[in-house]
Design an enzyme around this catalytic site. Structure first.
Site, PDB file in Angstrom:
ATOM      1  N   LYS A  49     -12.170 -35.580   8.609  1.00 42.33           N
ATOM      2  CA  LYS A  49     -11.232 -36.418   9.623  1.00 42.33           C
ATOM      3  C   LYS A  49     -10.440 -38.119   8.968  1.00 42.33           C
ATOM      4  O   LYS A  49      -9.364 -37.781   8.682  1.00 42.33           O
ATOM      5  CB  LYS A  49     -11.866 -36.868  10.439  1.00 42.33           C
ATOM      6  CG  LYS A  49     -11.776 -35.494  11.880  1.00 42.33           C
ATOM      7  CD  LYS A  49     -13.251 -35.666  12.878  1.00 42.33           C
ATOM      8  CE  LYS A  49     -13.800 -34.149  13.628  1.00 42.33           C
ATOM      9  NZ  LYS A  49     -14.924 -34.765  14.859  1.00 42.33           N
ATOM     10  N   GLN A  93     -18.544 -38.316  17.217  1.00 42.80           N
ATOM     11  CA  GLN A  93     -18.959 -37.214  16.127  1.00 42.80           C
ATOM     12  C   GLN A  93     -20.139 -36.306  17.057  1.00 42.80           C
ATOM     13  O   GLN A  93     -20.924 -36.883  17.321  1.00 42.80           O
ATOM     14  CB  GLN A  93     -19.393 -37.174  14.462  1.00 42.80           C
ATOM     15  CG  GLN A  93     -19.390 -35.642  13.800  1.00 42.80           C
ATOM     16  CD  GLN A  93     -18.005 -35.178  14.194  1.00 42.80           C
ATOM     17  OE1 GLN A  93     -16.985 -35.453  13.542  1.00 42.80           O
ATOM     18  NE2 GLN A  93     -18.869 -33.289  14.485  1.00 42.80           N
ATOM     19  N   ASP A 116     -10.201 -37.982  21.567  1.00 36.01           N
ATOM     20  CA  ASP A 116     -11.015 -36.284  21.536  1.00 36.01           C
ATOM     21  C   ASP A 116     -10.567 -35.740  22.978  1.00 36.01           C
ATOM     22  O   ASP A 116     -11.511 -35.106  23.713  1.00 36.01           O
ATOM     23  CB  ASP A 116     -12.640 -36.732  21.288  1.00 36.01           C
ATOM     24  CG  ASP A 116     -13.009 -36.430  19.713  1.00 36.01           C
ATOM     25  OD1 ASP A 116     -11.858 -35.472  19.154  1.00 36.01           O
ATOM     26  OD2 ASP A 116     -13.722 -36.554  19.661  1.00 36.01           O
TER      27      ASP A 116
END
Ligand code: NAP
Length: 278
Positions: A49, A93, A116
């Protein structure tokens, strides 16, 4: 033989477009990447990422917290990032250590920085079909279908998996494009019978080799979301690629299919977050 949908090269093209847009509009886009503990797979995803951010001209800020961090300290960090003008998007994460409640963490992220789309209201907006942040994995899959000019309108689409981050939003996005959608899960009585009806089959169960050629209709489009390790530690999907390729019309590989597209969509959402905050 199925056409392989190359997610990696499509993702590269999308990231180049994001970079061009950021440069054209002289934007400073910042993405905070929070990682807790030393999970090897998570460390690799975070590295990818950060590499994607660099490719797009997005500044990434990494916050690595120890495995034993308490929920309160993690929430405090997220609150700070919510207030930080240099940070447009926040991703934490996952999976998180067991003592950290992921729902509380997701809900603490500002709705304007939820790149997200993990917050409950983000999923609610997706259900209504009116949203800013697309759920990254389903959005990446829709981009792949559009790029191949595959319309799902009126088609039978079967999604294996009902998680809040993949299966459910995937089903909703297919529904918004007029597909007839079936969602399967571990309690589905006859998975094979449902899967064989699919014009478009999305496998997101996290079970290596779950989908064989006997579960696929001739000419179906097969999208493999699974990211698993086989007995030798090699990355593999939920679909038996070699045998299903002989029957499907299109198929995504693992690696190089849905994974890179998921990350490209994250970059898109970071840019979207910046625009929402201007
Ligand atoms: P998850 O939360 O574990 O959900 C898995 C879903 O699959 C559940 O709904 C489960 O049913 C269902 N399932 C499991 N075994 C099944 C079986 N034998 N038959 C039918 N359904 C079954 O996982 P997730 O987060 O959605 O992720 C799914 C997979 O996609 C994982 O391999 C993950 O690593 C991968 N993934 C990939 C990307 C990417 O970018 N490529 C992104 C996200 C996730 P129940 O609800 O009944 O338990």
């Amino acid at each position: 033989m199925a056409k392989i949908i190359d997610g990696k090269s499509l993702a590269t093209r999308i990231k180049a477009e994001i970079k061009a847009e950021i440069e054209r509009d002289k934007l400073n886009v910042g993405l905070a990447v929070v990682i807790v503990g030393n999970d090897r797979a998570s460390e690799i995803y975070v590295k990818y990422k950060k590499d994607d951010c660099a490719e797009c001209g997005i500044q990434s800020f990494e916050y690595a917290l120890p495995e034993y961090v308490c929920l309160e300290d993690l929430l405090e960090l997220i609150e700070e990032l919510n207030d930080d003008e240099n940070i447009n998007g926040i991703l934490v994460q996952q999976p998180l250590p067991r003592h950290i409640d992921a729902v509380t963490v997701n809900e603490t992220i500002s709705p304007f920085k939820d790149v997200d789309a993990f917050r409950a209201d983000s999923l609610g907006k997706i259900a209504l079909g009116d949203y800013d942040f697309s759920p990254c994995t389903p959005a990446g899959i829709m981009e792949m279908l559009h790029n191949e000019n595959i319309s799902v309108s009126g088609k039978e689409c079967v999604v294996i998996g009902r998680s809040a981050i993949v299966g459910k939003p995937m089903a909703l996005m297919l529904l918004h494009e007029d597909a007839t959608v079936t969602i399967c899960h571990s309690k589905t009585r006859d998975l094979g019978e449902a899967a064989r009806r699919a014009d478009v089959l999305v496998a997101a169960a996290g079970c290596p080799g779950l989908v064989g050629a006997d579960m696929v209709k001739e000419g179906a489009v097969v999208i493999d979301v699974g990211m698993n390790r086989d007995e030798s530690g090699k990355l593999c999907g939920d679909v038996k690629f070699a045998e299903v390729s002989g029957k499907a019309s299109y198929i995504t590989p693992v690696p190089g299919g849905v994974g890179p597209m998921t990350r490209a969509m994250l970059m898109k959402n970071a840019l979207m977050a910046k625009r929402l905050q201007l």
